[in-house]
Design an enzyme around this catalytic site. Structure first.
Site, short mmCIF file in Angstrom:
data_model
loop_
_atom_site.label_atom_id
_atom_site.label_comp_id
_atom_site.label_asym_id
_atom_site.label_seq_id
_atom_site.Cartn_x
_atom_site.Cartn_y
_atom_site.Cartn_z
N CYS A 4 16.36 -19.99 3.94
CA CYS A 4 17.74 -19.55 4.14
C CYS A 4 18.15 -18.69 2.96
O CYS A 4 17.31 -18.06 2.33
CB CYS A 4 18.68 -20.73 4.37
SG CYS A 4 18.95 -21.81 2.96
N ASN A 7 18.92 -21.92 -0.38
CA ASN A 7 18.07 -23.12 -0.32
C ASN A 7 18.82 -24.39 -0.73
O ASN A 7 18.26 -25.28 -1.36
CB ASN A 7 16.81 -22.91 -1.17
CG ASN A 7 15.75 -23.99 -0.99
OD1 ASN A 7 15.12 -24.41 -1.95
ND2 ASN A 7 15.54 -24.44 0.22
N CYS A 9 21.51 -25.55 1.79
CA CYS A 9 22.12 -26.06 3.02
C CYS A 9 21.12 -26.03 4.17
O CYS A 9 20.46 -27.02 4.45
CB CYS A 9 23.37 -25.28 3.40
SG CYS A 9 24.75 -25.40 2.23
N ARG A 10 21.02 -24.89 4.84
CA ARG A 10 20.24 -24.81 6.08
C ARG A 10 18.76 -25.10 5.90
O ARG A 10 18.20 -25.92 6.64
CB ARG A 10 20.41 -23.42 6.73
CG ARG A 10 21.80 -23.20 7.29
CD ARG A 10 21.99 -21.77 7.71
NE ARG A 10 22.14 -20.94 6.53
CZ ARG A 10 22.44 -19.65 6.55
NH1 ARG A 10 22.58 -19.04 7.72
NH2 ARG A 10 22.59 -18.97 5.44
N SER A 11 18.11 -24.43 4.97
CA SER A 11 16.65 -24.62 4.88
C SER A 11 16.26 -26.02 4.42
O SER A 11 15.31 -26.59 4.98
CB SER A 11 15.99 -23.53 4.02
OG SER A 11 16.46 -23.52 2.70
N ASP A 134 25.74 -20.48 9.38
CA ASP A 134 25.88 -20.81 7.97
C ASP A 134 27.09 -21.72 7.78
O ASP A 134 28.22 -21.29 8.02
CB ASP A 134 26.04 -19.54 7.15
CG ASP A 134 26.03 -19.79 5.65
OD1 ASP A 134 25.98 -20.97 5.22
OD2 ASP A 134 26.07 -18.81 4.90
#
Length: 172
Positions: A4, A7, A9-11, A134
Site C-alpha cells: 500500500c 505500510n 493500514c491496508r497492506s 484507503d
C-alpha cells in the site's frame, strides 16, 4: 507481499488476513507473507491503531511487532507475488520493476482482482475500480470497509497461491 502507501493500514491488514487464511488452508508453512509500502513516510511505525482495533475485533492478531517499510527492487526479485492495494501502487511497482533485471521478477497483480465480486477489468485497462479503499482519512467504518474488501479477495489469493505451488511441484 501486499503493498500500500505507507505500510501501516491496508497492506499489513491484508498480510495478517492472508497469513490467517493460508494457515487455515494448510499452506502457512510453505508461504511467507509480508507487506510493504511504496513510500517511506511511515518507516518504522507500527500498524495504525484503528487498523489494529478492527483486526482484533474480527478475531485476527493486531500486528504486534510490525514495522512499516518501503518496498525495494530486491523485494521484486525475492517475492513471487506482489499484491498492490491500488492502481497507483501497481504503477509504482511496475516503474520500480522497469529498472530491475527481468529474471525472477515477481508477478504484480491487483489484490482485489482475486475478489469474485469485484469489477471486471480488461487486461491493460484502468485498474482503479479494483482499488482497496484507503481508510486513513475516515472513521472506524472506513477500516471495516477496508477489511471487508481484503477478506473478500483473500480466498482467491489463497487459491492462486495453491495453484502456483502445485504447478511448481509438478514442474520439478
Amino acid at each position: 507481499m501486499t503493498v500500500c502507501t505507507g505500510n501501516i493500514c491496508r497492506s499489513p491488514m491484508a498480510e495478517i488476513v492472508l497469513r490467517d487464511r493460508l494457515d487455515a488452508a494448510g499452506l502457512g508453512d510453505q508461504v511467507e507473507v509480508s507487506s510493504s509500502g511504496v513510500s517511506d513516510e511511515e518507516h518504522g511505525r507500527p500498524v495504525d491503531r484503528r487498523a489494529r482495533r478492527t483486526l482484533e475485533a474480527h478475531g485476527y492478531p493486531g500486528g504486534d511487532g510490525h514495522r512499516a517499510r518501503q518496498v525495494t527492487v530486491d523485494d521484486l526479485a525475492s517475492s513471487d507475488l506482489l499484491l498492490p492495494m491500488t492502481a497507483q501502487h501497481a504503477r509504482r511497482l511496475r516503474r520500480l520493476a522497469a529498472g530491475a533485471p527481468a529474471d525472477g521478477l515477481a508477478e504484480i497483480r491487483m489484490y482485489r482482482s482475486f475478489d469474485p465480486d469485484a469489477p471486471v477489468v480488461e487486461p491493460g485497462g484502468d485498474e482503479q475500480p479494483l482499488d482497496v479503499d484507503d481508510p486513513w482519512y475516515g472513521d472506524e467504518a472506513g477500516f471495516e470497509d477496508c477489511l471487508a474488501e481484503i477478506e473478500a479477495a483473500a480466498d482467491g489469493v489463497v487459491a492462486h497461491v495453491r495453484d502456483r505451488l502445485t504447478a511448481r511441484e509438478q514442474a520439478s
